[in-house]
Write a protein that holds these residues in place. Structure first.
Motif, PDB file in Angstrom:
ATOM      1  N   SER A 146       8.774  12.857  23.836  1.00 30.47           N
ATOM      2  CA  SER A 146       8.311  12.726  25.219  1.00 30.47           C
ATOM      3  C   SER A 146       6.834  12.353  25.268  1.00 30.47           C
ATOM      4  CB  SER A 146       8.597  13.989  26.021  1.00 30.47           C
ATOM      5  OG  SER A 146       7.951  15.112  25.481  1.00 30.47           O
ATOM      6  N   ASN A 147       6.027  12.964  24.421  1.00 36.48           N
ATOM      7  CA  ASN A 147       4.602  12.629  24.393  1.00 36.48           C
ATOM      8  C   ASN A 147       4.362  11.223  23.873  1.00 36.48           C
ATOM      9  OD1 ASN A 147       2.634  14.927  25.201  1.00 36.48           O
ATOM     10  ND2 ASN A 147       4.371  15.911  24.214  1.00 36.48           N
ATOM     11  N   LEU A 148       5.102  10.833  22.845  1.00 39.83           N
ATOM     12  CA  LEU A 148       4.961   9.478  22.303  1.00 39.83           C
ATOM     13  C   LEU A 148       5.339   8.433  23.355  1.00 39.83           C
ATOM     14  CD1 LEU A 148       4.388   7.649  19.841  1.00 39.83           C
ATOM     15  CD2 LEU A 148       6.822   7.878  19.264  1.00 39.83           C
ATOM     16  N   LEU A 149       6.431   8.661  24.064  1.00 37.50           N
ATOM     17  CA  LEU A 149       6.875   7.709  25.080  1.00 37.50           C
ATOM     18  C   LEU A 149       5.894   7.603  26.233  1.00 37.50           C
ATOM     19  CD1 LEU A 149      10.670   8.522  24.965  1.00 37.50           C
ATOM     20  CD2 LEU A 149       9.593   6.359  24.264  1.00 37.50           C
ATOM     21  N   ILE A 150       5.297   8.714  26.612  1.00 34.96           N
ATOM     22  CA  ILE A 150       4.269   8.671  27.661  1.00 34.96           C
ATOM     23  C   ILE A 150       3.130   7.754  27.224  1.00 34.96           C
ATOM     24  CG2 ILE A 150       2.455  10.031  28.796  1.00 34.96           C
ATOM     25  CD1 ILE A 150       4.547  12.367  28.859  1.00 34.96           C
TER      26      ILE A 150
END
Length: 185
Positions: free
Chosen positions: A55-59
């Motif tokens: 989720s953090n990478l995609l953000i």
């Protein structure tokens, strides 16, 4: 004499009414799949860490082009409201405050699995194909592989690919976004 078990099928509307009336609480980890309430598995550390990382990478990688929805419900039809680990959604000014996301709002769904690989593969992914979700990733934390499902046609994903470490994933809706599978694990 053979005993026939009677199952009661619920609609999404009835499911929501059970929550509103207190029959279901926020602590009940259930999702509605094809009219049946299904208990969700406890979330282990590897699963949780993988969801948090992705989720953090995609953000970072998407830079606001999609909303990252983590472990929240989607309303696929009148009898199914699953809670995938991650959903990439089309941006909306209300941030889906007025309704849960529908199939047409979804770019990508990601299911992270350690104990539920078979269930996700055999139940949830076909459900997503029937709802015409364009792309689904099944991230198997035990085998350290990502299964990519794309292009649903008549309820079946036409393109299925298994990616392992050092191979690169891209998102169908955002082909410029690339993730090395090794990063995920």
């Amino acid at each position: 004499m053979v005993l026939q078990l009677v199952r009661h099928q619920f609609t999404v509307k009835q499911f929501h009414q059970m929550a509103e009336s207190g029959i279901l609480s926020e602590n009940d980890r259930v999702e509605l799949i094809r009219g049946e309430m299904i208990d969700m598995s406890p979330i282990g550390t590897r699963h949780a860490g993988c969801v948090l990382f992705l989720s953090n990478l995609l953000i970072l990688l998407l830079g606001g082009r999609a909303l990252i929805n983590v472990q929240n419900p989607l309303e696929l039809d009148e009898t199914s409201e699953p809670q995938p680990d991650i959903a990439l959604l089309k941006p909306r000014p209300d941030f889906y405050r007025n309704s849960h996301p529908q199939p047409e709002d979804i770019f990508l769904l990601i299911e992270v699995a350690d104990t539920t690989v078979k269930y996700d593969r055999e139940v949830k992914i076909p459900l997503y194909a029937e709802a015409n979700i364009p792309e689904v990733w099944l991230v198997d934390v035990n085998q350290e592989v990502v299964e990519v499902y794309r292009n649903p046609l008549q309820g079946i994903y036409q393109d299925v690919e298994k990616l392992v470490k050092n191979q690169v994933l891209s998102i169908l809706a955002f082909p410029d976004v690339c993730i090395n599978v090794s990063e995920i694990f």
